[in-house]
Design a protein around this motif. Structure first.
Motif, PDB file in Angstrom:
ATOM      1  N   ALA A   1       8.631  -5.999   0.588  1.00 39.31           N
ATOM      2  CA  ALA A   1       8.194  -4.826   1.344  1.00 39.31           C
ATOM      3  C   ALA A   1       7.091  -5.142   2.338  1.00 39.31           C
ATOM      4  CB  ALA A   1       7.741  -3.727   0.381  1.00 39.31           C
ATOM      5  N   ILE A   2       6.322  -6.192   2.059  1.00 41.32           N
ATOM      6  CA  ILE A   2       5.195  -6.486   2.947  1.00 41.32           C
ATOM      7  C   ILE A   2       5.361  -7.782   3.728  1.00 41.32           C
ATOM      8  CG2 ILE A   2       3.556  -5.171   1.554  1.00 41.32           C
ATOM      9  CD1 ILE A   2       2.553  -7.793   0.381  1.00 41.32           C
TER      10      ILE A   2
ATOM     11  N   ALA B   1      -2.051  -3.079   8.988  1.00 47.61           N
ATOM     12  CA  ALA B   1      -3.229  -2.210   8.952  1.00 47.61           C
ATOM     13  C   ALA B   1      -3.243  -1.371   7.677  1.00 47.61           C
ATOM     14  CB  ALA B   1      -3.243  -1.310  10.180  1.00 47.61           C
ATOM     15  N   ALA B   2      -2.073  -0.828   7.303  1.00 47.91           N
ATOM     16  CA  ALA B   2      -1.984  -0.034   6.079  1.00 47.91           C
ATOM     17  C   ALA B   2      -2.246  -0.893   4.855  1.00 47.91           C
ATOM     18  CB  ALA B   2      -0.608   0.616   5.969  1.00 47.91           C
ATOM     19  N   LEU B   3      -1.776  -2.127   4.881  1.00 50.06           N
ATOM     20  CA  LEU B   3      -1.982  -3.031   3.750  1.00 50.06           C
ATOM     21  C   LEU B   3      -3.462  -3.342   3.562  1.00 50.06           C
ATOM     22  CD1 LEU B   3      -0.951  -4.902   1.541  1.00 50.06           C
ATOM     23  CD2 LEU B   3      -0.604  -6.664   3.281  1.00 50.06           C
TER      24      LEU B   3
ATOM     25  N   GLN C   1      -9.028  -0.245  -0.577  1.00 51.87           N
ATOM     26  CA  GLN C   1      -9.147   0.964  -1.404  1.00 51.87           C
ATOM     27  C   GLN C   1      -8.887   0.624  -2.877  1.00 51.87           C
ATOM     28  OE1 GLN C   1      -7.159   4.489   0.109  1.00 51.87           O
ATOM     29  NE2 GLN C   1      -6.674   5.189  -1.956  1.00 51.87           N
ATOM     30  N   ARG C   2      -7.897  -0.187  -3.127  1.00 50.68           N
ATOM     31  CA  ARG C   2      -7.580  -0.594  -4.495  1.00 50.68           C
ATOM     32  C   ARG C   2      -8.722  -1.399  -5.103  1.00 50.68           C
ATOM     33  NH1 ARG C   2      -4.938  -4.900  -7.179  1.00 50.68           N
ATOM     34  NH2 ARG C   2      -3.510  -4.213  -8.846  1.00 50.68           N
ATOM     35  N   ALA C   3      -9.310  -2.300  -4.305  1.00 48.48           N
ATOM     36  CA  ALA C   3     -10.421  -3.122  -4.794  1.00 48.48           C
ATOM     37  C   ALA C   3     -11.627  -2.253  -5.136  1.00 48.48           C
ATOM     38  CB  ALA C   3     -10.786  -4.169  -3.750  1.00 48.48           C
TER      39      ALA C   3
ATOM     40  N   THR D   1       4.355   1.657   5.860  1.00 47.38           N
ATOM     41  CA  THR D   1       3.412   1.579   6.986  1.00 47.38           C
ATOM     42  C   THR D   1       2.257   2.562   6.813  1.00 47.38           C
ATOM     43  OG1 THR D   1       4.781   3.157   8.216  1.00 47.38           O
ATOM     44  CG2 THR D   1       5.181   0.807   8.611  1.00 47.38           C
ATOM     45  N   HIS D   2       2.165   3.173   5.619  1.00 52.55           N
ATOM     46  CA  HIS D   2       1.081   4.109   5.322  1.00 52.55           C
ATOM     47  C   HIS D   2       0.414   3.720   4.006  1.00 52.55           C
ATOM     48  CE1 HIS D   2       2.229   6.790   8.622  1.00 52.55           C
ATOM     49  NE2 HIS D   2       3.489   6.582   8.257  1.00 52.55           N
ATOM     50  N   VAL D   3      -0.818   4.171   3.820  1.00 49.84           N
ATOM     51  CA  VAL D   3      -1.639   3.690   2.718  1.00 49.84           C
ATOM     52  C   VAL D   3      -1.061   4.039   1.355  1.00 49.84           C
ATOM     53  CG1 VAL D   3      -3.902   3.857   1.609  1.00 49.84           C
ATOM     54  CG2 VAL D   3      -3.741   3.692   4.101  1.00 49.84           C
ATOM     55  N   THR D   4      -0.627   5.288   1.152  1.00 53.67           N
ATOM     56  CA  THR D   4      -0.175   5.711  -0.182  1.00 53.67           C
ATOM     57  C   THR D   4       1.012   4.888  -0.691  1.00 53.67           C
ATOM     58  OG1 THR D   4      -1.024   7.952   0.134  1.00 53.67           O
ATOM     59  CG2 THR D   4       0.656   7.635  -1.564  1.00 53.67           C
ATOM     60  N   PRO D   5       2.113   4.774   0.068  1.00 56.97           N
ATOM     61  CA  PRO D   5       3.211   3.927  -0.420  1.00 56.97           C
ATOM     62  C   PRO D   5       2.821   2.457  -0.511  1.00 56.97           C
ATOM     63  CG  PRO D   5       3.653   4.668   1.823  1.00 56.97           C
ATOM     64  CD  PRO D   5       2.468   5.439   1.344  1.00 56.97           C
TER      65      PRO D   5
END
Length: 271
Positions: free
Chosen positions: A237-238, A250-252, A258-260, A207-211
């Motif tokens: 997981a998602i 929201a985290a996804l 961010q990844r893009a 539920t957080h960006v890093t994981p």
């Protein structure tokens, strides 16, 4: 030739899921359906990836496959949808399961599609709907259950999500026979109490960006390598049900964007 083939197949009436059953020489063989302006053919157990201009051209392609010996895989009794054919093995999506936790077979498993699926399922939870199968895309009928009254049927996500950026629920158009509009707000408030800000499931969902970035990178690598089983496992997981689905979605979205951006930056440096 076209007239001969047309005599060999019969297009049935449109089913609830948007597909038209195709009978060849009297045998129920496959289905055709429309997506994003193109028509597709499907025979359970066989991958047909071509696009067609209309339903008849798609049905004629099923006749050609039938002539080459293709026959539908017969599902177990009780697993058959309205057409009598199991379409879960006919497409290109993630590993088929009997739950809605994964994309439906004919939705291409790209990261953007996964993000849309997660966001759609999280929003359905907020609106009092429970999906009963994988996310089919915005413009395809999606089988779901109304948690306000128990009704089951197919709705279009594009109709439920609102238009032009307006995410306001429209209870008047939920479905016929639902509970009175005056009772809907209270019922949705009761359902909202089930949602959490953090995952409480035995299998942890980020539920957080890093994981979430770690999960996206694993899924992305698996898809790039064609390792669909690994992609399916990581996608748990998602895509699995979770009381923190809103926070997860929201985290996804943040992790995906961010990844893009990071990948674009690396590409610019290389060039």
């Amino acid at each position: 030739m076209e007239q001969q083939q047309q005599k060999r197949y019969v297009l049935g009436k449109r089913e609830e899921d948007g597909r038209y059953p195709v009978t060849v020489d009297g045998a129920l063989t496959g289905t055709v359906h429309r997506r994003h302006g193109s028509w597709y053919a499907a025979i359970p157990g066989h991958r047909i990836l071509e696009r067609f201009s209309d339903r008849h051209e798609a049905a004629e392609h099923i006749v050609k496959w039938f002539e080459q010996g293709a026959r539908p895989t017969v599902p177990a009794p009780g697993d058959r949808p309205a057409t009598g054919l199991d379409m879960r093995t006919a497409g290109t999506g993630l590993l088929a399961t009997r739950t809605y936790q994964h994309l439906v077979p004919d939705l291409v498993p790209t990261l953007p599609n996964l993000v849309r699926a997660v966001e759609a399922m999280a929003r359905l939870a907020q609106l009092g709907w429970e999906p009963l199968e994988g996310y089919p895309g915005a413009d395809q009928p999606w089988r779901m259950k109304c948690r306000l009254c128990g009704w089951t049927g197919r709705r279009f996500w594009s109709h439920l999500r609102g238009r032009n950026g307006d995410n306001t629920p429209r209870p008047l158009t939920r479905h016929r026979g639902c509970i009175p509009v005056s009772e809907m707000a209270a019922k949705l408030t009761t359902l909202a109490a089930e949602r959490r800000r953090e995952c409480t499931c035995a299998f942890p969902h980020p539920t957080h960006v890093t994981p979430m970035l770690e999960v996206l990178n694993k899924i992305g690598k698996a898809l790039h390598d064609g390792a669909m089983l690994s992609a399916t496992i990581h996608a748990r997981a998602i895509l699995e049900p979770c009381p923190a689905s809103t926070m997860r979605a929201a985290a996804l979205r943040l992790a995906h964007d961010q990844r893009a951006r990071a990948r674009r930056t690396v590409g610019q440096k290389i060039t």
